[in-house]
Design a protein around this motif. Structure first.
Motif: not given
Lengths: 413, 413, 413, 413
Positions: C28-31, C69, C81, C85, C87-90
């Motif tokens: 899920a992480v977007q660096s 999405l 989107v 952002r 990485g904000m989509m859990s």
């Protein structure tokens, strides 16, 4: 009205005199968004009289476009040019601005001689003079920044008094009992709305330093690596210091192992005995913590300052335009020399009421995010400041003539 | 040398003439980081002769601090003031800059009269004149931005020719066979390093529009909601247009249902017949796509322009300082009027070699992120431009005198 | 269709396999804004088949919110989107994304088995597989950035081949005559639109380095203070290097006098013999100038690469996921190991036509501000790349598996 | 110690319980720099006990790298990961963080059972429980922001009590005489350092609204174009509102003419009777000015709240996690429901002393640029808050559970 006219002429003439040493380009430069060009100060203070005094008589305006150009922040009056772009206005030219001043001065003189102003408008004219004095100080701080932050760092004037004033005085303390006391301006003489109403506060016993912090103490703070020690700083303060690369007060620079600073007379070596200036609230707070002390509250400061003689300080009229070294073993330099940061956030006094109409925006809407300063400085016109006078700036501001006076709880230091 | 001296005097005098309509404050204002103050242009072009020509004779400098102030981007020469803060330099004052010009002019005249320059230095002096002509155009574009983006939008000159030039000409096409052709500057006459070497390229058959895009087409593009249709734009272009709020070319504004624009003669209504200007590459590309066409490559442009008469265009010397309407049914306005965006990224030609020494930084180090423009404009001095001349700007730049000529594959349109 | 189905299953399964070593949070992480979460890659590639293939049959969607999405950049399909952002989509959660993949896979299998796709849709399905392979490489580069830029720097896999491959080979040159040659993809087999049409170009005689630049050369560049010497850099490149604090390739760090780097197997010492990677175009260009050479154009590169065996390189399937050391004295590592920056800006070929409909946005709208890379890398799936394959990234990008091959004019080096 | 152990277990268990509804990715997401991932809250609160309690016994640490990862802001303890990049840490994984919690819980249980802590360490353990309760509220506000600002806006829990609570109560006033009163925490029970020392203040006669501002009043403020009227706002407030595009409280959106809002149970229509929340200080101040009132000072608030029953409020334990509608005609909702902005800047009380050592950074260093809030909220654990409790946030913060209670000078409203 003739007294008012006399004072009007004195104040207005002084604004123009302050600009005599400037080139046309110096008048126009804006070195950062918080500062304004000298030409803008000359025009804005003029607009104030036109918009708030002459308008009450239904008079037309010199140039209808000037309201947009020279309104500072009065939303109720209408839109205005973005503050950060005041330096982009090469027009109106300097001669046009002087013509604007002459036109308004002539009209104001006429209405005062003819006694055409009602009492409300007279009060606004009075306010306009205090307003112009505030801008005289801003003009000097802003032109100092403009000249001091450009590569050639030219002096504003080379004829300023730069005589040394002797040895540094030890930092002693004066005690105060405090108690239930009153602060704020009474009703009899002129004061800004933010100084009122006079009201009661509780002050616990405290001590106040005899003199402001000098360059000697600042040098010791630097020598102790104070700018690198986060334990001495507020969290926002340390972040600001790192982000902006603070290693010393504004205008200081290191060359060949010596500390130099720029002031309005040019560049010279830092004199340890002189009262320190161009320190932000964040630095003031850190220096106080480093010294095992704190800043005074504005109530403590005003309580201590009441009954002191205001006019004896080092004011702009003294033609030094820089702090002196403190002398004597009494409570000194409370007035003049440097504005003193207090630990009090700028907030309304209990029962505070703004002025009616657009002038209600004069002070009240800035009551967030700023800290109170007291006492005036060597760039303030003599006679402008009172014990109850509240100046205010953001805690990161360094380009004002600001310094530090330490305080402490009694028995703590 | 006397020919060079004669041209030196002509070129140098013209720079000063361009500034005659400006107030001292106009000389000093910098309206955005990409633009420079007129005073800086006057000083920088002077520094160029001092730093690169007089220095070869071991001559001292007028003021040793000026290298820091007026070096534009030559890293090999030393550090320099941050480009974005050129407008902060109220000093040296305008009279001091004129004194600097006079001093260097006198010294250059002396060395030319006495024939003291070796051939390399003569070539650099020649380069310095072309360099100063480039800055003459930049001075006009920059002062246009400074005056046009401040609230009063004063005219630079009110005496410029603004006669209308008749009806708009339909947008026709001229065909070219292409093939294996040569482009680039040969060795005989002056050219910048980036125009060399002359080399072979393959050009497929193509067509070129007879005239640049006019305001009529831009108005149609706006009417078709072209600024809101992402399908017409490069991805970076659409993002830029949204971020910067583009709704029309730079200097256009809408008032009471009419489109007005600011030009160097002041504000007037947009004339549909005039050649459109102040369009970025992103807009040029979008307009081309909207028109079912594309931009020419720089090779196509140069191939079409070779053998055309350069001097007949609308140049700065024609005292219009704005594009005309195109007339006639031939390939027109290739030279002068507007710089024409090509679809070619600015890159070295095969075998490109930079100049030796610090002047190697003149062109080569900007060969990334920019697009090539061709043909000169109504702000370019007559005689400065050639068919092989390569101008270059970032694709989002709009303050230059830039326009659009359409092209297409033969048979595609 | 069964061949397509077979390849569909292979490609789709591989995407999931690549994620096996990841925790749910890793997915899920977007660096950084340019990178996307692994979960997003899994969903977006699935959406591609649903939006462009299944939609041609009028099929409904798995979840109507997913178009918003998981649309990457297709404006013609609708809003999406903000890229930064992702990485904000859990949510949707990882199991939900896997369910989405399973649903689409089942439907695609059905339509392929039943032969329900028309030829256009079949071509889009084919494109979808190449698209998914591109995202497989992006997934690896993005997860490398996510893991490598967090404090613990965990390995992606600890079982990757890290055997050393011997001594460094001297950097020799291979000569090419050039001439009037053809580049670009022909019509017979799959290629992206940006590789077409095949067309003629002129290539002057040139030489190409036998192998890419190794870490040994990068260490020498660093030792020569190459990162501090503006004469070696493009102007934008030097500004970028200073602003972002580049002192070495991405993922390198200095500890106790040694250079370490992070790769997908964890942190280890830099091996001088290995081919250098994670260099931007700006660094590639500066290293070439430092070496007295230049980067090849994309035409030169393709001309040299034609007829070379593509499949022999070090590809992602080889389970090293890092460049090897070059071996042998022939032209090596053209394919695989590292993407090689060319000196060519990404631009349309003469006669370029985009795909019809929304897929016209696949490549064409990115043709500004980017440079072409060639040859594929150790993170590219074997079989994905051709000699005519054009990859492209902005000149400051460093997180891709990018390296440098030197070139020069014949006779210049 | 067994009482402390019992409370330790209760508090620590509750943190984990709060995370039960979250997916692994939900635990890791950081939706803005001011918010932290749930996983980080779980680890940081654990690190607090390890770093400040277990360390006093000389115990080693679970993982020496965690101090860098999970230190929040204690400069005296050492460096730490940049706050804005907490969401980049996909590792340690959620199971690893749970293992860390279990390890520390076991060690703490051991030292409490064995009575190994000296009195200072016991006090720090007590502080650690209050600290963890603070983070429980932050965890809920942060996860609300993470879920509510992503496209799918998933509910945190769908089983929360959402029963309507009747009609809105008219906004009446309660009068207070004020005088010379005492505020602040006494010495007997737990309080944070910033609540001490108890001290005297002067309070002028004032009135306080019976209930906080409801959504009905906010809707009226919006209907009066309150968000567009600069006369209602502090200067910084209006600039912030424009820059961030505020048109309504955070989490409100307009759809088909209705106002909806997101809360932890999902999206539903705004209920006018409910107490308004997610308002910044700037909005609170503007709403008060619009209502002809002002915000209470923190001294007024505390004076009014003393002797009120704290535990009766709507707390997090009540499983609503959203404010109720106010009911009854007494002074209600002082505790729980929403934190109430006061007009007091967060500053040290006279005689304030920080805790010794690193814990001196707990509160004191944030005493600039923030405003005091009082009373706790529906996201605060029951029992955590006192009348003297001082919460503080920047004036532009909206993601906390913050609301508005009006006050006025007696006779002014």
């Amino acid at each position: 009205m003739l007294d008012l006219l006399s004072r009007y002429k004195t104040v207005r003439t002084r604004s123009v005199s302050l600009c005599v040493p400037l080139t046309p380009e110096d008048h126009a430069v804006q070195s950062m968004p918080d500062a304004s060009p000298a030409k803008w100060h000359l025009a804005h203070t003029t607009w104030f009289f036109e918009a708030f005094v002459l308008s009450t008589l239904g008079q037309g305006v010199f140039d209808e476009r000037f309201a947009y150009l020279f309104n500072s922040y009065y939303d109720a009056v209408g839109p205005r040019v973005d503050r950060a772009r005041r330096g982009m206005m090469s027009r109106p030219s300097l001669p046009e601005v002087h013509a604007y001043r002459a036109n308004v001065d002539e009209r104001i003189a006429h209405v005062l001689v003819e006694d055409l102003l009602d009492p409300v408008a007279q009060n606004i004219a009075e306010l306009g003079l205090h307003h112009e004095q505030q801008h005289q100080e801003l003009l000097l701080t802003d032109i100092k920044h403009a000249l001091g932050s450009q590569p050639l760092q030219p002096a504003y004037r080379s004829d300023l008094d730069r005589s040394a004033l002797g040895e540094i005085v030890p930092l002693g303390w004066v005690g105060f009992d405090g108690g239930l006391v009153e602060i704020g301006a009474g009703d009899r003489s002129f004061a800004f709305d933010n100084e009122r109403p006079r009201h009661r506060v509780v002050i616990e016993p405290f001590v106040l330093a005899r003199r402001p912090v000098s360059n000697a103490e600042v040098l010791a703070f630097i020598g102790d690596r104070g700018y690198d020690d986060p334990r001495l700083w507020l969290s926002d303060g340390f972040a600001t210091a790192k982000r902006e690369g603070w290693r010393a007060p504004l205008y200081w620079g290191r060359e060949d192992g010596r500390w130099l600073h720029y002031d309005l007379a040019g560049v010279r070596e830092v004199d340890p005995a002189e009262t320190a200036c161009h320190l932000s609230y964040f630095e003031a707070d850190a220096i106080a913590r480093w010294a095992g002390a704190r800043l005074p509250t504005e109530a403590e400061w005003e309580h201590a300052a009441t009954e002191r003689r205001v006019r004896e300080g080092n004011w702009a009229d003294d033609e030094r335009l820089h702090p002196r070294a403190a002398t004597g073993d009494h409570l000194c330099q409370l007035f003049g020399d440097v504005w003193e940061w207090t630990g009090s956030a700028y907030a309304p006094y209990p029962g505070f009421r703004t002025l009616p109409g657009a002038l209600g925006e004069y002070n009240g809407k800035f009551m967030s995010g700023q800290m109170v300063l007291r006492g005036g400085s060597c760039l303030t016109p003599r006679g402008h400041v009172r014990a109850s006078y509240r100046n205010f700036f953001a805690p990161g501001a360094r380009w004002q003539m600001t310094g530090v006076r330490l305080a402490n709880d009694r028995g703590a230091s």
